[in-house]
Design a protein around this motif. Sequence first.
Motif, PDB file in Angstrom:
ATOM      1  N   GLU A 116      57.615  74.655  50.567  1.00 55.19           N
ATOM      2  CA  GLU A 116      59.047  74.362  50.566  1.00 55.19           C
ATOM      3  C   GLU A 116      59.412  73.412  49.417  1.00 55.19           C
ATOM      4  OE1 GLU A 116      61.420  75.837  52.320  1.00 55.19           O
ATOM      5  OE2 GLU A 116      59.757  77.090  53.007  1.00 55.19           O
ATOM      6  N   GLY A 117      58.485  72.522  49.072  1.00 55.82           N
ATOM      7  CA  GLY A 117      58.738  71.569  47.998  1.00 55.82           C
ATOM      8  C   GLY A 117      58.949  72.242  46.659  1.00 55.82           C
ATOM      9  N   ILE A 118      58.117  73.232  46.339  1.00 57.43           N
ATOM     10  CA  ILE A 118      58.246  73.952  45.064  1.00 57.43           C
ATOM     11  C   ILE A 118      59.626  74.588  44.946  1.00 57.43           C
ATOM     12  CG2 ILE A 118      57.487  76.081  43.916  1.00 57.43           C
ATOM     13  CD1 ILE A 118      54.599  75.241  44.699  1.00 57.43           C
ATOM     14  N   LYS A 119      60.088  75.181  46.049  1.00 61.49           N
ATOM     15  CA  LYS A 119      61.401  75.838  46.023  1.00 61.49           C
ATOM     16  C   LYS A 119      62.526  74.816  45.988  1.00 61.49           C
ATOM     17  CE  LYS A 119      59.666  79.961  48.365  1.00 61.49           C
ATOM     18  NZ  LYS A 119      59.764  80.850  49.542  1.00 61.49           N
ATOM     19  N   ALA A 120      62.336  73.699  46.704  1.00 61.33           N
ATOM     20  CA  ALA A 120      63.382  72.664  46.746  1.00 61.33           C
ATOM     21  C   ALA A 120      63.592  72.038  45.375  1.00 61.33           C
ATOM     22  CB  ALA A 120      63.012  71.591  47.772  1.00 61.33           C
TER      23      ALA A 120
END
Length: 343
Positions: A116-120
């Motif tokens: 989720e961090g990469i996308k955020a």
Amino acid sequence: MEQMKFIRKLPEPMEVKREIPLKPEFQKLKAERDQQIADIMTGKDDRLLLIIGPCSADNEPAVLDYCTRLSQVAEAVKDRIFIVPRVYTNKPRTIGKGYKGMLHQPDPEGKENMMEGIKAIRRMHVHVIEETGFTCAEEILYPENHRYLSDLLSYGAIGARSVEDQLHRMIASGAGIPVGMKNPTSGDLSVMMNSIEAAQSEQDFLFHGWEVHTTGNPYAHAILRGYVNHFGTSMPNYHYESIQKVAEMYAERNVKNPAIVVDCNHNNSGKKYLEQIRIAKDVMASRSYSNDIRHIVKGLMIESYIEDGNQKIGEGIYGKSITDPCLGWPKSRDLIMELAEKV
């Protein structure tokens, strides 16, 4: 026995880029901004480069708010200062503990989730471009992470703890944007200069399962951020004499576009964030005194957010740093306007 647990396979950078794309009109904007920064680095453009923003971009609404405010000031000073926001989404930790940035924790109070961090972080960078017209600066903390953002960023920095690492130097050589190489925490300037020379050179290496060749980065340059002496005391290296020394070291080497950016926080300020105001003005005074220093000092780096200082995670003060203390917005705005008068 191997003690490494593989949690999940992360998507390839191209997959994430397709899922969260940058529209063609903003790709054109990025190319234009990249060229302007390159022109500052080569001396074709004599404006001051100002890389300014939060120590850690921990919260998208507050970061977008900050960048919107910054864009209004950037328009007012655009003839003298070219502004690039700091949108740093991964943070180095000396002993590997604590908040490591939005890449690790999209919610600073939540668990680590790098999928989720990469996308955020990609969404946030895209939103900054779309809503403010800024393309931003990031620290290249993890070489593997850079590819997820490579079409969005206009400036990269290699941190004081990474600058001796061979892979970081090689990634910088193929980044395609100006990359600042910080002096190490020891203050050894020869390490920084070796890193710049390596980043400006062609390189062949193993990366992400590929054999890679780079053509070298002519815009790799020095960032002076202060250092720690053997007593553990913060020592500055932004003064006239330190800048002069780096200029002399450049002259001894076969490097393109000798350039320095001064980081006004970290060990230059001893992390006393208000000192950034004085330090920025001191560097501008050195530029005014010496034409040689004016030509080699291309820019400043300042840690700034909406509220002065910092807070602990969970305190919930909007726009206040949860990592190192930052200069609040009113003081930041006033400083930018003062700097524009001194360029």
